[in-house]
Scaffold this motif. Sequence first.
Motif, PDB file in Angstrom:
ATOM      1  N   LEU A 197       0.831  -1.196   0.000  1.00  0.00           N
ATOM      2  CA  LEU A 197       0.000   0.000   0.000  1.00  0.00           C
ATOM      3  C   LEU A 197       0.870   1.253   0.000  1.00  0.00           C
ATOM      4  CD1 LEU A 197      -2.797   1.380   0.297  1.00  0.00           C
ATOM      5  CD2 LEU A 197      -2.531   1.136   2.784  1.00  0.00           C
ATOM      6  N   VAL A 198       0.572   2.166  -0.920  1.00  0.00           N
ATOM      7  CA  VAL A 198       1.196   3.483  -0.948  1.00  0.00           C
ATOM      8  C   VAL A 198       0.091   4.486  -0.664  1.00  0.00           C
ATOM      9  CG1 VAL A 198       2.470   5.170  -2.310  1.00  0.00           C
ATOM     10  CG2 VAL A 198       2.924   2.728  -2.631  1.00  0.00           C
ATOM     11  N   LYS A 199       0.177   5.185   0.462  1.00  0.00           N
ATOM     12  CA  LYS A 199      -0.870   6.123   0.840  1.00  0.00           C
ATOM     13  C   LYS A 199      -0.958   7.287  -0.157  1.00  0.00           C
ATOM     14  CE  LYS A 199      -2.710   4.538   4.698  1.00  0.00           C
ATOM     15  NZ  LYS A 199      -2.693   5.370   5.884  1.00  0.00           N
ATOM     16  N   PHE A 200      -2.112   7.911  -0.217  1.00  0.00           N
ATOM     17  CA  PHE A 200      -2.413   8.919  -1.240  1.00  0.00           C
ATOM     18  C   PHE A 200      -1.432  10.091  -1.233  1.00  0.00           C
ATOM     19  CE2 PHE A 200      -4.674  12.722  -2.750  1.00  0.00           C
ATOM     20  CZ  PHE A 200      -5.074  12.285  -4.007  1.00  0.00           C
ATOM     21  N   TYR A 201      -1.016  10.543  -0.064  1.00  0.00           N
ATOM     22  CA  TYR A 201      -0.145  11.704   0.020  1.00  0.00           C
ATOM     23  C   TYR A 201       1.340  11.350   0.050  1.00  0.00           C
ATOM     24  CZ  TYR A 201      -4.308  14.525   0.773  1.00  0.00           C
ATOM     25  OH  TYR A 201      -5.509  15.146   0.610  1.00  0.00           O
ATOM     26  N   ALA A 202       1.673  10.102  -0.149  1.00  0.00           N
ATOM     27  CA  ALA A 202       3.083   9.735  -0.296  1.00  0.00           C
ATOM     28  C   ALA A 202       3.578  10.202  -1.664  1.00  0.00           C
ATOM     29  CB  ALA A 202       3.257   8.232  -0.157  1.00  0.00           C
ATOM     30  N   ARG A 203       4.860  10.499  -1.759  1.00  0.00           N
ATOM     31  CA  ARG A 203       5.432  10.992  -3.015  1.00  0.00           C
ATOM     32  C   ARG A 203       6.470   9.995  -3.513  1.00  0.00           C
ATOM     33  NH1 ARG A 203       8.339  16.891  -3.833  1.00  0.00           N
ATOM     34  NH2 ARG A 203       9.754  16.238  -5.473  1.00  0.00           N
TER      35      ARG A 203
END
Length: 204
Positions: A49-55
């Motif tokens: 999972l890569v959270k929405f606000y990760a860059r």
Amino acid sequence: MSLASTIKSNPGLKKFVHGLIVSKRRSEPRRWVKWFVNPFVHKRGKNSLVKFYARLDVFPFNDFRLGENSIIEDFAVINNGVGAVLVGNNVGIGLSNVIIGPVILGNYVMLAQNIVISGLNHGFEDVTIPPRLQKVVTKQITINDNVWVGANSSITAGITIGKNAIIGAGSVVTKDIPEYCVAVGNPAKVIKKYNFETGSWERV
């Protein structure tokens, strides 16, 4: 000669291709690379999972892998522009972490908040040239299985942290840390080691 070798051997062509991939004056890939190239080049494990606000500033010319059941929390930044970033299984990359390759994270690595792990340094030897414009130097960082890194810590280029080691909050790791040790401070020093005979962590 391969296509990659042809591009690398021709400075003008290399600069042109680099401009197609990398946003001008920004160390992030262009949108077309994010949308249409990276999903087919980089591997993400099942249930990762890569959270929405990760860059994710990941580029197709270096490897990026995210293992099974691993998570990248919001506001974290991952950059493989100067070296691969390989993340194992069941890894937690905490809020506001910054990871710049080359970096390898083993399985079950736990990173708390506001951690910087950077395998990159800028040269500064020539005082007539700003460090920003000098050649970058990279050294591999390896964090082995089951390591826990406390909040607000920094791991410097070239460091290896052994399996089951604990890095205390706010530490700056400038030397290798052996396995089954607790290290704290700036610079980080080993203060405890696990004793398998007694089954306990003991001060050193």
